[in-house]
Design an enzyme around this catalytic site. Structure first.
Site, PDB file in Angstrom:
ATOM      1  N   LYS A  64      41.668  10.208  66.089  1.00 10.63           N
ATOM      2  CA  LYS A  64      41.662  11.669  66.188  1.00 10.63           C
ATOM      3  C   LYS A  64      40.217  12.201  66.119  1.00 10.63           C
ATOM      4  CE  LYS A  64      44.768  12.042  62.740  1.00 10.63           C
ATOM      5  NZ  LYS A  64      45.347  10.699  62.570  1.00 10.63           N
ATOM      6  N   THR A  65      39.438  11.679  65.183  1.00  8.75           N
ATOM      7  CA  THR A  65      38.046  12.126  65.055  1.00  8.75           C
ATOM      8  C   THR A  65      37.249  11.746  66.297  1.00  8.75           C
ATOM      9  OG1 THR A  65      38.266  11.750  62.692  1.00  8.75           O
ATOM     10  CG2 THR A  65      36.033  12.074  63.514  1.00  8.75           C
ATOM     11  N   ASP A 109      39.720  18.268  59.640  1.00  9.20           N
ATOM     12  CA  ASP A 109      40.571  17.106  59.392  1.00  9.20           C
ATOM     13  C   ASP A 109      41.531  17.447  58.251  1.00  9.20           C
ATOM     14  OD1 ASP A 109      41.478  14.573  59.782  1.00  9.20           O
ATOM     15  OD2 ASP A 109      39.738  13.557  58.918  1.00  9.20           O
ATOM     16  N   THR A 158      47.821  14.000  59.599  1.00  4.92           N
ATOM     17  CA  THR A 158      48.771  12.882  59.606  1.00  4.92           C
ATOM     18  C   THR A 158      50.168  13.423  59.304  1.00  4.92           C
ATOM     19  OG1 THR A 158      48.157  12.579  57.295  1.00  4.92           O
ATOM     20  CG2 THR A 158      47.146  11.082  58.882  1.00  4.92           C
ATOM     21  N   ARG A 218      41.133   1.260  63.980  1.00  8.03           N
ATOM     22  CA  ARG A 218      40.287   1.190  62.782  1.00  8.03           C
ATOM     23  C   ARG A 218      40.554  -0.109  62.009  1.00  8.03           C
ATOM     24  NH1 ARG A 218      41.253   5.868  58.784  1.00  8.03           N
ATOM     25  NH2 ARG A 218      40.182   7.102  60.353  1.00  8.03           N
TER      26      ARG A 218
END
Ligand code: ADE
Length: 335
Positions: A64-65, A109, A158, A218
């Protein structure tokens, strides 16, 4: 490799930044989201307008980032990054908004952790580009309206279900759900990461890491780095066997589950005898935070079909029983 990239390899944070794709072509997976964003951004550019606000949601570690950075680069402005829990007072948000330069992207975020009073300041900022500030208290209080520079809000969460309906409805550019990656996509991500990190890994070792990556870039990059460390310290070459040894030491099994994932399944089966269990009870039994169990562990266990959330509580599936070494699901008499 350019000097800037080399020096980036020195610190952990920059190491992760070095792996983050800075070009759309290097961003692997999520094809539908990429295409929708491409159209949103190109259309706004064609009209010489600021792109509308976007909400990104999905499990942690899916990018997302990274998307927020890519969108900003496409617009050609700067990214201002903050998070829901970091904005404690209305004044914090007002300071961020009034300090934006025209065209900037504001990334929030964990937006589900923004408090409601602050959300209400965000609504007119998103809709009309204005900030309503109350000055003074009591009968002499008055509202001043400040005009904000045009900006695009990219919010990430999330937990979309925790966002209020009025906030959700204001992401006029779209709401996009990031999904788990396919094994082949993770292989492509790991191949690129190996090149950036200067790791010589054959296709088989990369596939082995990919298989245990929880379908999450990640995690895949993290496991690749740990396998590389293991190979360096033991003096072994990076092979599928070395990867298996490195990940066994990290207690990661062949499905990519870690000890906590397995503890969740075992607690449900043994401690709670296969009966449905509520989130709080389950988290307390494992001494874990509710949010960690719900947002980090359960989504992947459900994705694998090992766990299900029923209206009465969490239950392990037949496949889950098999994974933790039971022949078949125990009968849950009386339920
Ligand atoms: N690193 C993290 N996410 C990625 C993605 N989607 N593509 C390429 N590299 C990544």
């Amino acid at each position: 490799m350019p000097d800037a990239d080399k020096s980036a390899l020195h610190s952990q944070k920059s190491l992760d930044q070095a792996l983050r794709p800075s070009l759309w072509d290097d961003y692997i997976g999520q094809p539908t989201i990429k295409e929708n964003l491409r159209i949103l951004l190109a259309a706004a550019k064609g009209r010489e307008q600021q792109p509308e606000h976007v909400l990104l949601y999905g499990p942690p570690g899916l990018g997302k980032t990274t998307l927020a950075h890519l969108i900003t680069r496409e617009i050609g402005t700067s990214l201002r990054s903050t998070s829901g829990p970091a904005i404690e007072r209305v004044g914090d948000l007002a300071a961020i908004l009034t300090n934006l330069s025209p065209g900037d992207v504001l990334f929030i975020d964990e937006v589900h952790r923004l408090n409601r009073a602050i959300e209400e300041v965000l609504y007119p900022a998103m809709e009309a580009g204005v900030l309503d500030i109350v000055i003074g208290k009591g009968p002499s209080a008055r509202t001043v309206q400040l005009e904000l520079p045009p900006f695009t809000l990219i919010a990430a969460t999330t937990r979309i279900s925790m966002l209020s309906a009025p906030l959700r409805s204001r992401f006029s550019g779209g709401t996009f759900r990031l999904t788990y990656y396919t094994e082949d996509e993770i292989v492509r991500i790991l191949t690129r990461s190996s090149e950036i990190l200067g790791i010589t890994a054959d296709a088989e070792s990369i596939r082995e890491v990919a298989r245990r990556s929880r379908a999450t870039p990640r995690t895949a990059n993290y496991l690749l780095k740990r396998a590389r460390d293991f190979a360096a310290v033991t003096g072994e070459a990076m092979s599928a066997k070395t990867v298996r040894k490195a990940l066994a030491l990290l207690e990661i099994d062949e499905l990519g589950l870690n000890q906590t994932d397995r503890d969740i399944l075992t607690a449900l089966v043994d401690k709670f005898e296969g009966k449905p269990v509520g989130l709080k009870t389950l988290a307390a039994a494992l001494s874990e935070e509710d949010a960690t169990v719900e947002e980090v562990h359960e989504p992947y266990l459900m994705q694998l079909g090992l766990l299900e959330r029923t209206p009465r509580g969490r239950m392990v599936t037949d496949k889950g029983y098999l994974h933790i070494g039971y022949e078949k699901k125990k009968p849950t008499l009386g339920l």
